[in-house]
Enzyme design. Structure first.
Site, PDB file in Angstrom:
ATOM      1  N   LYS A   1       0.193 -15.339  14.599  1.00  0.00           N
ATOM      2  CA  LYS A   1      -0.149 -16.632  15.232  1.00  0.00           C
ATOM      3  C   LYS A   1      -0.552 -17.689  14.220  1.00  0.00           C
ATOM      4  CE  LYS A   1      -3.425 -13.454  15.456  1.00  0.00           C
ATOM      5  NZ  LYS A   1      -3.538 -12.094  15.844  1.00  0.00           N
TER       6      LYS A   1
ATOM      7  N   LYS B   1      -3.790 -19.719  18.916  1.00  0.00           N
ATOM      8  CA  LYS B   1      -3.014 -19.380  20.116  1.00  0.00           C
ATOM      9  C   LYS B   1      -2.901 -20.584  21.051  1.00  0.00           C
ATOM     10  CE  LYS B   1      -4.241 -14.538  19.583  1.00  0.00           C
ATOM     11  NZ  LYS B   1      -5.304 -13.551  19.825  1.00  0.00           N
TER      12      LYS B   1
ATOM     13  N   ARG C   1       0.834  -1.215   0.000  1.00  0.00           N
ATOM     14  CA  ARG C   1       0.000   0.000   0.000  1.00  0.00           C
ATOM     15  C   ARG C   1       0.866   1.262   0.000  1.00  0.00           C
ATOM     16  NH1 ARG C   1      -3.100  -2.008   5.263  1.00  0.00           N
ATOM     17  NH2 ARG C   1      -0.956  -2.622   5.655  1.00  0.00           N
TER      18      ARG C   1
ATOM     19  N   GLU D   1      -9.411  -9.232  13.722  1.00  0.00           N
ATOM     20  CA  GLU D   1      -8.629  -9.641  12.560  1.00  0.00           C
ATOM     21  C   GLU D   1      -9.229  -8.983  11.312  1.00  0.00           C
ATOM     22  OE1 GLU D   1      -5.807 -11.945  12.911  1.00  0.00           O
ATOM     23  OE2 GLU D   1      -6.316 -11.034  14.810  1.00  0.00           O
TER      24      GLU D   1
HETATM   25  N1  HSE Z   1      -7.948 -10.295  16.717  1.00  0.00           N
HETATM   26  C1  HSE Z   1      -7.097 -10.647  17.789  1.00  0.00           C
HETATM   27  C2  HSE Z   1      -7.874 -10.476  19.103  1.00  0.00           C
HETATM   28  C3  HSE Z   1      -5.866  -9.783  17.767  1.00  0.00           C
HETATM   29  O1  HSE Z   1      -8.964  -9.893  19.071  1.00  0.00           O
HETATM   30  O2  HSE Z   1      -7.416 -10.945  20.126  1.00  0.00           O
HETATM   31  C4  HSE Z   1      -4.761 -10.252  18.648  1.00  0.00           C
HETATM   32  O3  HSE Z   1      -4.323 -11.518  18.288  1.00  0.00           O
END
Ligand code: HSE
Length: 406
Positions: free
Chosen positions: A100, A200, A44, A185
């Protein structure tokens, strides 16, 4: 002078550059080395950005720059991050990542390459955002046999559930705010359907038990089916609903690894972890329970963990750090139906029907409960046995939530 490259200038990547220059002097002092960011890779345009001169769209500018010793990967997703990170490690560059998905999918292979090349592959930010967890598990708790880990591992879903529980905000509105705040995300499906927490728990399981767990081996259920009625029934029983990642070591060299919404007693250490906060409860044979708590998502908290890895990479350019685990195996993760849990159930039926099948259960009620609906909590039993008994109850199941005694 050590040159650093940053791949991906989104929420986390731009946070890394911001933290790096905000605390430049003290970061260099802690690393014991002079460091500068030499390249920022992103497709970008960022007109007017103070670091405009550093931008490139060509990964080879980083790969072929021999003075770049440390690469930050904050692109997210597996492609092209996997290819880029692998090439960086193979060419002798250390990598610090917040990704992750990458670590959960290819961590075993990338750690092996890092070992062969005597460089570091660090990913503190990939679990729990800014919460220190990778080093505590691998170093500070190294004297323990870790038995179980339970975690609130996704900030977006924890934020949404907190809004539903404390303020009766709708799921959709709470999700929109979480996206605006930069927690979610790119595709929030990964948050609300549990995939992010699944990645995770894969990483935590591998760190704790030494063998890779792949995302497809983890039973994963998100929070999209949780209703305000479930929240209210659970509240009437002194419980709150949280999205919990769990991994536990079993006696036959297998593990449980799951992600699902769970009802917890409001006295649980994890029950008061609200909003975007994450917490990881580690149960070790010597230490008992220890809980790590902090901001699990967001620009600067996540960047804080990435920059700490950069400092560690800079300090250990000539020697590898501790992290490694072996490849996963097909039957390593035990069927979650073999786990023992109590269940909260909400269904259209009668109390008599429920008792005929389950015997004595704890029935729940709340002010606005729908007529013809029954909610109850069973005793703890193997989930497989629970399924068989539930199938004997005449009626429509509206919700099932596992009850965890943690
Ligand atoms: N989307 C993830 C969360 C970001 O809400 O925890 C961190 O990994």
């Amino acid at each position: 002078m050590i040159k650093i490259a940053v791949m991906g200038y989104g929420v986390v990547g731009s946070g890394v550059v911001e933290v790096f220059y905000k605390n430049h002097e003290s970061i260099q002092k802690k690393a014991g080395k002079q460091m500068e960011i030499a390249h920022i890779l992103d497709l970008r345009e960022f007109p007017g950005d103070p670091h405009e001169a550093l931008f490139t769209k060509d990964f080879n500018d980083i790969l072929n720059d021999d003075e770049v010793k440390i690469v930050v990967e904050t692109m997210g997703g597996v492609n092209p991050a996997y290819d880029f990170v692998k090439k960086c490690l193979l060419s002798g560059k250390s990598v610090a990542t917040s990704n992750k998905e990458l670590v959960a999918t290819h961590g075993d292979e990338l750690l092996e390459i890092a070992k062969e090349k005597n460089v570091n592959f660090l990913f503190e930010a990939s679990v729990g955002g800014g919460i220190p967890i990778l080093r505590p598990i691998t170093q500070c708790l190294a004297a323990n046999e870790i038995e179980e880990i339970y975690g609130i591992l996704n900030g977006t879903t924890n934020y949404i559930l907190t809004q539903m529980i404390n303020s009766s905000v709708s799921f959709e509105d709470a999700l929109k705010t979480a996206q605006k705040l930069g927690y979610a995300e790119k595709d929030p499906t990964a948050d609300i359907e549990g995939a992010d927490a699944c990645r995770k728990i894969c990483i935590l399981s591998a760190l704790a038990f030494g063998k890779h767990v792949y995302p497809e081996q983890v039973y994963t259920e998100g929070i999209t089916k949780i209703t305000l009625a479930d929240v209210a029934y659970c509240e009437s029983a002194g419980m709150v609903i949280k999205l919990i990642g769990k991994t536990a070591k079993l006696s036959d060299n297998k593990v449980f690894a799951t992600v699902y919404p769970a009802a917890l007693s409001s006295h649980s250490q994890l029950a008061t972890v609200d909003d975007v906060y994450n917490a990881v409860m580690v149960r070790g044979d010597a230490i008992g329970d220890v809980v790590f708590y902090g901001r699990g998502a967001g620009k600067l908290p996540t960047a804080s963990a990435v920059v700490a890895d950069v400092i560690d990479c800079a300090k250990h350019l000539a020697s590898r750090k501790y992290v490694s685990w072996s490849k996963g195996e097909k039957d390593y993760v035990e069927d979650y139906k073999q786990d023992t849990v109590a269940m909260y159930v909400r269904m259209k039926t009668t109390q008599e029907e429920v008792e005929k099948a389950f015997g004595k259960v704890k029935f729940l009620s709340y002010e606005k409960a729908e007529n013809g609906e029954v909610a109850f909590i069973t005793d703890a039993m193997k989930e497989k046995a629970f399924d068989s008994i539930l199938s004997l109850v005449n009626g429509e199941v509206l919700s099932k939530i596992r009850v965890l005694d943690i």
